[in-house]
Enzyme design. Structure first.
Site, PDB file in Angstrom:
ATOM      1  N   CYS A 110      49.841  78.922  28.997  1.00  6.92           N
ATOM      2  CA  CYS A 110      49.445  79.428  30.324  1.00  6.92           C
ATOM      3  C   CYS A 110      48.240  78.701  30.914  1.00  6.92           C
ATOM      4  O   CYS A 110      47.955  78.855  32.103  1.00  6.92           O
ATOM      5  CB  CYS A 110      49.198  80.925  30.252  1.00  6.92           C
ATOM      6  SG  CYS A 110      50.667  81.818  29.700  1.00  6.92           S
ATOM      7  N   HIS A 235      44.891  82.555  36.150  1.00  8.97           N
ATOM      8  CA  HIS A 235      46.241  82.682  35.582  1.00  8.97           C
ATOM      9  C   HIS A 235      46.812  84.048  35.960  1.00  8.97           C
ATOM     10  O   HIS A 235      46.123  85.065  35.894  1.00  8.97           O
ATOM     11  CB  HIS A 235      46.177  82.523  34.062  1.00  8.97           C
ATOM     12  CG  HIS A 235      47.465  82.839  33.381  1.00  8.97           C
ATOM     13  ND1 HIS A 235      48.675  82.356  33.828  1.00  8.97           N
ATOM     14  CD2 HIS A 235      47.741  83.595  32.282  1.00  8.97           C
ATOM     15  CE1 HIS A 235      49.639  82.799  33.040  1.00  8.97           C
ATOM     16  NE2 HIS A 235      49.100  83.554  32.097  1.00  8.97           N
ATOM     17  N   ASN A 265      54.539  86.854  34.962  1.00 11.53           N
ATOM     18  CA  ASN A 265      53.780  85.803  34.288  1.00 11.53           C
ATOM     19  C   ASN A 265      54.691  84.595  34.069  1.00 11.53           C
ATOM     20  O   ASN A 265      55.598  84.643  33.235  1.00 11.53           O
ATOM     21  CB  ASN A 265      53.254  86.340  32.947  1.00 11.53           C
ATOM     22  CG  ASN A 265      52.394  85.308  32.216  1.00 11.53           C
ATOM     23  OD1 ASN A 265      52.414  84.126  32.535  1.00 11.53           O
ATOM     24  ND2 ASN A 265      51.662  85.770  31.210  1.00 11.53           N
TER      25      ASN A 265
HETATM   26  N1  COA Z   1      57.359 100.456  29.309  1.00 13.64           N
HETATM   27  C1  COA Z   1      56.913 101.602  28.774  1.00 13.64           C
HETATM   28  N2  COA Z   1      56.150 101.636  27.675  1.00 13.64           N
HETATM   29  C2  COA Z   1      55.830 100.464  27.107  1.00 13.64           C
HETATM   30  C3  COA Z   1      56.277  99.249  27.620  1.00 13.64           C
HETATM   31  C4  COA Z   1      57.066  99.270  28.751  1.00 13.64           C
HETATM   32  N3  COA Z   1      57.539  98.140  29.336  1.00 13.64           N
HETATM   33  N4  COA Z   1      55.804  98.248  26.836  1.00 13.64           N
HETATM   34  C5  COA Z   1      55.087  98.813  25.884  1.00 13.64           C
HETATM   35  N5  COA Z   1      55.118 100.161  26.031  1.00 13.64           N
HETATM   36  C6  COA Z   1      54.475 101.157  25.202  1.00 13.64           C
HETATM   37  C7  COA Z   1      54.162 100.661  23.824  1.00 13.64           C
HETATM   38  O1  COA Z   1      55.278 100.816  22.976  1.00 13.64           O
HETATM   39  C8  COA Z   1      53.024 101.543  23.422  1.00 13.64           C
HETATM   40  O2  COA Z   1      53.527 102.770  23.000  1.00 13.64           O
HETATM   41  P1  COA Z   1      52.820 103.576  21.800  1.00 13.64           P
HETATM   42  O3  COA Z   1      51.433 103.876  22.279  1.00 13.64           O
HETATM   43  O4  COA Z   1      53.675 104.777  21.665  1.00 13.64           O
HETATM   44  O5  COA Z   1      52.847 102.665  20.639  1.00 13.64           O
HETATM   45  C9  COA Z   1      52.299 101.737  24.728  1.00 13.64           C
HETATM   46  O6  COA Z   1      53.230 101.470  25.775  1.00 13.64           O
HETATM   47  C10 COA Z   1      51.165 100.768  24.899  1.00 13.64           C
HETATM   48  O7  COA Z   1      50.422 101.281  25.889  1.00 13.64           O
HETATM   49  P2  COA Z   1      49.001 100.705  26.108  1.00 13.64           P
HETATM   50  O8  COA Z   1      48.459 100.209  24.834  1.00 13.64           O
HETATM   51  O9  COA Z   1      48.173 101.699  26.832  1.00 13.64           O
HETATM   52  O10 COA Z   1      49.361  99.493  27.027  1.00 13.64           O
HETATM   53  P3  COA Z   1      48.313  98.528  27.635  1.00 13.64           P
HETATM   54  O11 COA Z   1      47.519  99.230  28.657  1.00 13.64           O
HETATM   55  O12 COA Z   1      47.605  97.752  26.581  1.00 13.64           O
HETATM   56  O13 COA Z   1      49.262  97.522  28.403  1.00 13.64           O
HETATM   57  C11 COA Z   1      50.141  95.345  28.218  1.00 13.64           C
HETATM   58  C12 COA Z   1      50.152  96.735  27.661  1.00 13.64           C
HETATM   59  C13 COA Z   1      51.059  94.448  27.383  1.00 13.64           C
HETATM   60  C14 COA Z   1      50.642  95.340  29.662  1.00 13.64           C
HETATM   61  C15 COA Z   1      48.693  94.815  28.174  1.00 13.64           C
HETATM   62  O14 COA Z   1      48.157  94.966  26.887  1.00 13.64           O
HETATM   63  C16 COA Z   1      48.609  93.373  28.566  1.00 13.64           C
HETATM   64  O15 COA Z   1      48.824  93.030  29.690  1.00 13.64           O
HETATM   65  N6  COA Z   1      48.192  92.501  27.637  1.00 13.64           N
HETATM   66  C17 COA Z   1      48.047  91.104  27.941  1.00 13.64           C
HETATM   67  C18 COA Z   1      49.387  90.462  27.905  1.00 13.64           C
HETATM   68  C19 COA Z   1      49.335  89.107  28.500  1.00 13.64           C
HETATM   69  O16 COA Z   1      48.789  88.923  29.542  1.00 13.64           O
HETATM   70  N7  COA Z   1      49.936  88.161  27.825  1.00 13.64           N
HETATM   71  C20 COA Z   1      50.085  86.852  28.306  1.00 13.64           C
HETATM   72  C21 COA Z   1      48.866  86.083  28.117  1.00 13.64           C
HETATM   73  S1  COA Z   1      49.128  84.521  28.804  1.00 13.64           S
END
Ligand code: COA
Length: 329
Positions: A110, A235, A265
C-alpha cells in the site's frame, strides 16, 4: 545538472462492476452499518486485471499531460497483484500503451505508489528519463477470500497514474521519508496461491502512528508545517485511520483527499486514485504543496512532499503547464 521534475498529468481507472455494502450484506454475515462505522467504505469496484486497469489509467494521464506514448522514457508500475509472477506487469502495460524506454514493477504494497514516485524522481535526477509514466494498480480482490468478511469488505481493485516530466527550474519533490518495520511483516500476509490474512486491530493501531510519524518526518525535512500543506493524500485504507491521522497532524479534513468511501482499499492504487480525484475536482493549483503518505504490508511506509505545478481548474485555459509545447520530441 540533474533536473527536477513535476507532475503534469493524472488519470484513473476503476472496474465497471460496483459492489455495494448491500451486495455484501446479501451474502456475508455483515451489515452496511458495521462496514460504514468501522471503515467508512460504502462501495468498491471489483474486476478487470492490473494490466488493463493500469493501461487505462496510464492512457488518461498521458492525455491529460499532452504527452505521447513515444515521449515516455520510463514506466514505473507499483503493484502487489501482478498479472503473472514473471514477467513484470509493466512490460504488458508498456506494450499496450506503445511507450519508449524501460519499465519495471515496484512491490511495496500500500505504500508502493509513493516508493515508485521516489524512484521516478530519482530516475529523472539521474538523467535516465525526462518523462516518466508512474502507475499504481492493484486487483486486491484477487487476494481476498470472498467469503471472509474480515477482508472481503475492505479491499478492492483500481488504478491511478501520473506523468512526471523533467523541469530544470523546479525541484518538484521537496522531501521524502521511507521506512519499513520488517519485524511486523507477518501482520498482513498472503502466501502464493493463498488468501490474505490480517491482524486488523494491530494494523489499525500502527497505521495511524506510522502515518503521523512519517508525514511529520517528511514535513520536517522540507522545513514545512502541516498548515503549509494544501492537500494531504493518505493511503485510502479506512476513513477512521485517515481522520485520526489528519486530526493528529492538525490537517483539517477539507484539505484531505478521500475516495475510500467509493473505492475501498485498492493498495498501490489508492494514493494516485485519491490524488487524481482531487485534481479532477480542481482542488489543486500551481505552487500548492501536496503531502502523500502510504503505509501497509511490510509494514512499510513512505511519505513525499511535492510542489504541484499545473492548474486543475476545469474550463478553458486550464491544462498542464507547457501543454502547448508538449508534443516536442
Ligand atoms: N462485519 C461484521 N462483523 C465483522 C466484520 C464484518 N465485515 N469483520 C469482522 N467482524 C467482527 C469480527 O469477527 C470481530 O468479532 P468478535 O469481536 O466477535 O471477534 C469484530 O467484528 C471486530 O470488531 P472490532 O475489533 O471492534 O473491529 P475494528 O473496530 O477493529 O474494525 C477493522 C476492524 C478491520 C475494520 C479495523 O481493525 C481496521 O480497519 N484495521 C486496519 C485494516 C487495514 O487498514 N488494513 C490494510 C492496511 S494497508
Amino acid at each position: 545538472m540533474p533536473a527536477g521534475a513535476v507532475i503534469t498529468g493524472w488519470g484513473s481507472a476503476l472496474p465497471d462492476n460496483v459492489v455495494t455494502n448491500a451486495d455484501l450484506e446479501a451474502r456475508l454475515d455483515t451489515t452496511d452499518e458495521w462496514i460504514v462505522t468501522r471503515s467508512g467504505i460504502r462501495e468498491r469496484r471489483i474486476g478487470g486485471s492490473v494490466s488493463a486497469l493500469a493501461t487505462e489509467a496510464g492512457r488518461r494521464a498521458l492525455e491529460r499531460a499532452g504527452v505521447s506514448p513515444a515521449q515516455v522514457e520510463l514506466l514505473v508500475l507499483a503493484t502487489c497483484t501482478p498479472d503473472l509472477a514473471v514477467p513484470a506487469t509493466s512490460a504488458a502495460v508498456h506494450h499496450a500503451l506503445g511507450l519508449s524506454g524501460g519499465a519495471f514493477d515496484v512491490n511495496a504494497a500500500c505504500s508502493g505508489f509513493v516508493y515508485a514516485l521516489v524512484a521516478a524522481y530519482g530516475a529523472v535526477s539521474a538523467g535516465a528519463a525526462r518523462r516518466v509514466l508512474l502507475i499504481g494498480a492493484d486487483c486486491v480482490s484477487l487476494l481476498t477470500d470472498p467469503d471472509d468478511r474480515a477482508t472481503a469488505v475492505l479491499f478492492a481493485d483500481g488504478a491511478g497514474a501520473v506523468v512526471l516530466e523533467a523541469d530544470d527550474d523546479d525541484d518538484g519533490l521537496l522531501a521524502v521519508d521511507l521506512g519499513v518495520d520488517g519485524s511486523a511483516h507477518d501482520l498482513l500476509t498472503c502466501a502464493h496461491g493463498g488468501t490474505m490474512v490480517m491482524e486488523g486491530k494491530e494494523v489499525f493501531r500502527r497505521a495511524v502512528r506510522v502515518t503521523v510519524e512519517s508525514a511529520t518526518k517528511a514535513l520536517d525535512r522540507a522545513e514545512l508545517a502541516p498548515g503549509d500543506i494544501a492537500l494531504f493524500v493518505p493511503h485510502q485504507a479506512n476513513l477512521r485511520i485517515i481522520e485520526a491521522a489528519a486530526n493528529r497532524l492538525g490537517i483539517p479534513m477539507d484539505r484531505v483527499a478521500v475516495v475510500v468511501d467509493r473505492t475501498g482499499n485498492t493498495s498501490s492504487a489508492s494514493v494516485p486514485l485519491a490524488l487524481a480525484a482531487a485534481a479532477d475536482a480542481g482542488r489543486l493549483g500551481p505552487g500548492d504543496l501536496v503531502l502523500m503518505t502510504g503505509f501497509g504490508a511490510g509494514m512499510a511506509w513512505a511519505s513525499a512532499v511535492v510542489r504541484w505545478a499545473v492548474d486543475t481548474t476545469p474550463g478553458p485555459g486550464s491544462g498542464p503547464r507547457g501543454a502547448s509545447g508538449a508534443s516536442e520530441p
